[in-house]
Design an enzyme around this catalytic site. Structure first.
Site, PDB file in Angstrom:
ATOM      1  N   ASP A 192       0.822  -1.230   0.000  1.00  0.00           N
ATOM      2  CA  ASP A 192       0.000   0.000   0.000  1.00  0.00           C
ATOM      3  C   ASP A 192       0.845   1.265   0.000  1.00  0.00           C
ATOM      4  OD1 ASP A 192      -2.159  -1.625   0.123  1.00  0.00           O
ATOM      5  OD2 ASP A 192      -2.551  -1.311   2.261  1.00  0.00           O
TER       6      ASP A 192
HETATM    7  P1  NAP Z   1       0.886  -3.989   3.119  1.00  0.00           P
HETATM    8  O1  NAP Z   1       0.242  -3.029   2.196  1.00  0.00           O
HETATM    9  O2  NAP Z   1       0.044  -4.594   4.171  1.00  0.00           O
HETATM   10  O3  NAP Z   1       1.535  -5.144   2.190  1.00  0.00           O
HETATM   11  C1  NAP Z   1       2.337  -6.126   2.728  1.00  0.00           C
HETATM   12  C2  NAP Z   1       2.776  -7.028   1.592  1.00  0.00           C
HETATM   13  O4  NAP Z   1       3.763  -7.894   2.134  1.00  0.00           O
HETATM   14  C3  NAP Z   1       1.684  -7.908   1.040  1.00  0.00           C
HETATM   15  O5  NAP Z   1       1.277  -7.481  -0.240  1.00  0.00           O
HETATM   16  C4  NAP Z   1       2.280  -9.326   1.025  1.00  0.00           C
HETATM   17  O6  NAP Z   1       2.177  -9.885  -0.285  1.00  0.00           O
HETATM   18  C5  NAP Z   1       3.737  -9.104   1.418  1.00  0.00           C
HETATM   19  N1  NAP Z   1       4.244 -10.141   2.316  1.00  0.00           N
HETATM   20  C6  NAP Z   1       3.640 -10.698   3.391  1.00  0.00           C
HETATM   21  N2  NAP Z   1       4.422 -11.607   3.972  1.00  0.00           N
HETATM   22  C7  NAP Z   1       5.565 -11.637   3.249  1.00  0.00           C
HETATM   23  C8  NAP Z   1       6.767 -12.389   3.345  1.00  0.00           C
HETATM   24  N3  NAP Z   1       6.963 -13.316   4.305  1.00  0.00           N
HETATM   25  N4  NAP Z   1       7.736 -12.167   2.435  1.00  0.00           N
HETATM   26  C9  NAP Z   1       7.556 -11.241   1.438  1.00  0.00           C
HETATM   27  N5  NAP Z   1       6.443 -10.513   1.307  1.00  0.00           N
HETATM   28  C10 NAP Z   1       5.457 -10.705   2.194  1.00  0.00           C
HETATM   29  O7  NAP Z   1       2.151  -3.357   3.846  1.00  0.00           O
HETATM   30  P2  NAP Z   1       2.716  -1.861   3.829  1.00  0.00           P
HETATM   31  O8  NAP Z   1       3.045  -1.451   2.436  1.00  0.00           O
HETATM   32  O9  NAP Z   1       3.773  -1.849   4.882  1.00  0.00           O
HETATM   33  O10 NAP Z   1       1.505  -0.961   4.261  1.00  0.00           O
HETATM   34  C11 NAP Z   1       1.017  -0.927   5.595  1.00  0.00           C
HETATM   35  C12 NAP Z   1      -0.479  -0.855   5.578  1.00  0.00           C
HETATM   36  O11 NAP Z   1      -0.957  -1.010   6.920  1.00  0.00           O
HETATM   37  C13 NAP Z   1      -0.979   0.483   5.057  1.00  0.00           C
HETATM   38  O12 NAP Z   1      -2.160   0.312   4.324  1.00  0.00           O
HETATM   39  C14 NAP Z   1      -1.270   1.246   6.354  1.00  0.00           C
HETATM   40  O13 NAP Z   1      -2.245   2.243   6.183  1.00  0.00           O
HETATM   41  C15 NAP Z   1      -1.765   0.114   7.243  1.00  0.00           C
HETATM   42  N6  NAP Z   1      -1.655   0.453   8.683  1.00  0.00           N
HETATM   43  C16 NAP Z   1      -0.449   0.738   9.216  1.00  0.00           C
HETATM   44  C17 NAP Z   1      -0.363   1.132  10.544  1.00  0.00           C
HETATM   45  C18 NAP Z   1       0.952   1.507  11.183  1.00  0.00           C
HETATM   46  O14 NAP Z   1       0.930   2.076  12.271  1.00  0.00           O
HETATM   47  N7  NAP Z   1       2.074   1.212  10.577  1.00  0.00           N
HETATM   48  C19 NAP Z   1      -1.502   1.187  11.330  1.00  0.00           C
HETATM   49  C20 NAP Z   1      -2.718   0.852  10.748  1.00  0.00           C
HETATM   50  C21 NAP Z   1      -2.774   0.476   9.419  1.00  0.00           C
HETATM   51  P3  NAP Z   1       2.242 -11.486  -0.487  1.00  0.00           P
HETATM   52  O15 NAP Z   1       1.138 -12.043   0.331  1.00  0.00           O
HETATM   53  O16 NAP Z   1       2.068 -11.679  -1.962  1.00  0.00           O
HETATM   54  O17 NAP Z   1       3.583 -11.931  -0.003  1.00  0.00           O
END
Ligand code: NAP
Length: 471
Positions: free
Chosen positions: A398
């Site tokens: 994301d």
């Molecule tokens: P993300 O959008 O959740 O994407 C994570 C990606 O990691 C997935 O597409 C997944 O694809 C891949 N993945 C999972 N396990 C893996 C592994 N073992 N090896 C390689 N790839 C792996 O993560 P992000 O880009 O960090 O974004 C964070 C999201 O969380 C945002 O939407 C944000 O708004 C939300 N959020 C964050 C917080 C905070 O405080 N940080 C709080 C609330 C919400 P595959 O399954 O294909 O591997």
């Protein structure tokens, strides 16, 4: 004032100053550890001051409490892994809030049963001001206790992580909250009404559960910092009830810093707090309607990427939630070291909401001894992408989704992103076609500049280390 009272007031003042300095220290990774130690020392001073209180008649239960609390705290500190930090925090909030609620209930019981005496031994009546502070403390303390326990359950997988929603849910919850607040207001005018008091208490506990159940587990960090803020305000109210200055100061600091953190997290996701609390983000309803992507993803080979990396002059790593689940931070650091030995400039682009809790990536990379000087925030790294040879996206999705910038109809439109698609080449390390937290398709993966390297992030990075060494 006698010497004992002077000591108590001095220790409270010192504790308050140390809490403020501690918070200030936590605002930067380099000073965070020192800030933490200052706050710990402040807490010790607050406890010592409280133990000196002349109202204490016996230390037996206090010692038992100290032993149980210290043992639990030590166990949580030693055995709970870094990846389970959100759950641990949720549990700590539940304990803190329950303590505040229990103090309030005990005080109410003492007042209404004639146990509250002044210095001359006369029974003290429960006045409106005290009832207001006590009601506030009990209401916030109770709903934070159950809310934090549900948050813990969701993060731990004991309670289903997806938003649990039903028709009319928001109206039902609002009615419940309005009834609880109504009873609270009634109690301010009729403090001795015991039955409305216990109904208010029960409704507050129930409201905490119903408030958190409709929120998806990935939104729990925002919910928890909000609950943290409630727990802080409950403690501040406890301070008013007990006439304890350090509780008022620490509770207010906790309350407002938690609230500010919730707002900052929402801003980084370009969502409102009401959307997080009542929007059931990540449920089928909000994700439906997203069109499928055109084109194909281009799979690349590990050896090709190793050569690209080895001969690059600047490489930027963009870690995300996948790095945390794979525990790939050490392998990432190792690859960076190998590249640096070959003269490549390595930087890390950190999105404020990458992962699942505030500072998630900073904590993991610090654990792997990545120097702070190599960590770049969104605003600092975005202008550098056009001059970057290779961006390695490690389990992020994301936070690098260009739809947030390019598609005004996207549910994440307006969310600031790391603009990795401006780099000369992008390689995405992920296991397969899995979506990110938002459940949205990511056009980045279909762009000509992007190559997909499938597999667990830790395995892929470890293999890349070897391949780069032989490139
Ligand atoms: P993300 O959008 O959740 O994407 C994570 C990606 O990691 C997935 O597409 C997944 O694809 C891949 N993945 C999972 N396990 C893996 C592994 N073992 N090896 C390689 N790839 C792996 O993560 P992000 O880009 O960090 O974004 C964070 C999201 O969380 C945002 O939407 C944000 O708004 C939300 N959020 C964050 C917080 C905070 O405080 N940080 C709080 C609330 C919400 P595959 O399954 O294909 O591997």
């Amino acid at each position: 004032m006698n010497l004992q009272t002077y000591f108590i007031e001095f220790s409270y003042l010192l504790a308050s100053v140390l809490f403020i300095l501690g918070l200030k220290g936590l605002s930067h990774p380099e000073t965070a550890k020192r800030g933490m130690h200052l706050a710990e020392f402040g807490m010790m001073m607050a406890i010592i001051g409280t133990l000196m209180h002349f109202e204490i008649v016996s230390y037996t239960w206090i010692i038992i409490g100290l032993l149980v609390g210290s043992t639990l705290g030590l166990a949580m500190g030693v055995w709970v892994p870094m990846t389970a930090m959100p759950q641990r925090t949720a549990l700590s909030h539940a304990f803190g809030a329950f303590a505040a609620a229990l103090v309030g209930i005990a005080e109410y019981y003492s007042y209404t049963h004639g146990f509250k005496l002044d210095e001359l031994g006369h029974v003290v009546e429960l006045g409106r001001l005290n009832m207001s502070a006590m009601g506030f403390e009990i209401m916030l303390g109770s709903l934070t206790t159950t809310g934090s326990l549900i948050a813990f359950g969701k993060l731990q997988g004991i309670v289903p992580g997806k938003p649990l929603v039903y028709r009319g849910q928001n109206i039902f919850n609002m009615t419940l909250l309005a009834t609880t607040i109504g009873l609270f207001i009634y109690l301010i005018f009729v403090p001795t009404a015991v039955i409305p008091f216990y109904i208010m208490l029960t409704l507050a506990f129930v409201f905490g559960i119903l408030l958190v159940l409709p929120i998806g587990s990935a939104d729990m960090p925002v919910v928890m910092s909000l609950l943290n803020s409630y727990a802080g305000l409950a403690s501040a109210a406890t301070g008013f009830v007990l006439k304890n200055n350090v509780l008022i100061i620490a509770g207010t600091l906790d309350g407002f810093s938690g609230f500010i953190l919730s707002i900052l997290m929402c801003r980084a996701m370009n969502r409102s707090l009401t959307n997080v609390l009542f929007g059931a983000f990540g449920s089928a309803a909000t994700v439906a309607g997203v069109e499928g992507q055109q084109g194909e993803m281009r799979e690349v080979s590990l050896d090709d990427i190793a050569v690209q990396l080895a001969y690059a002059s600047k490489v930027v790593f963009v870690p995300g939630y996948g790095l945390a689940t794979a525990q790939a931070q050490h392998a990432c650091r190792e690859l960076a070291s190998v590249l640096e030995q070959r003269g490549v400039t390595v930087k890390y682009g950190i999105h404020p909401v990458a992962g699942r809790m505030p500072g998630h990536m900073n904590v993991l990379l610090a654990e792997a001894n990545v120097p702070y000087s190599q960590l770049y925030e969104l605003e600092q790294i975005n202008p550098e992408f056009p001059t970057t040879d290779v961006v390695v996206v490690i389990g992020a999705n994301d936070v690098v989704n260009p739809d947030a910038r390019d598609n005004p109809n996207s549910p994440i439109a307006g969310m600031p992103i790391l603009e990795v698609d401006h780099a000369r080449s992008v390689v995405v390390l992920k296991r397969g076609q899995g979506k990110g937290f938002s459940g949205l398709e990511n056009p980045l993966f279909f762009k000509p500049v992007t190559g997909m390297l499938y597999g667990d992030a830790k395995d892929t990075l470890t293999k890349l280390v070897g391949a780069v060494q032989h490139a």
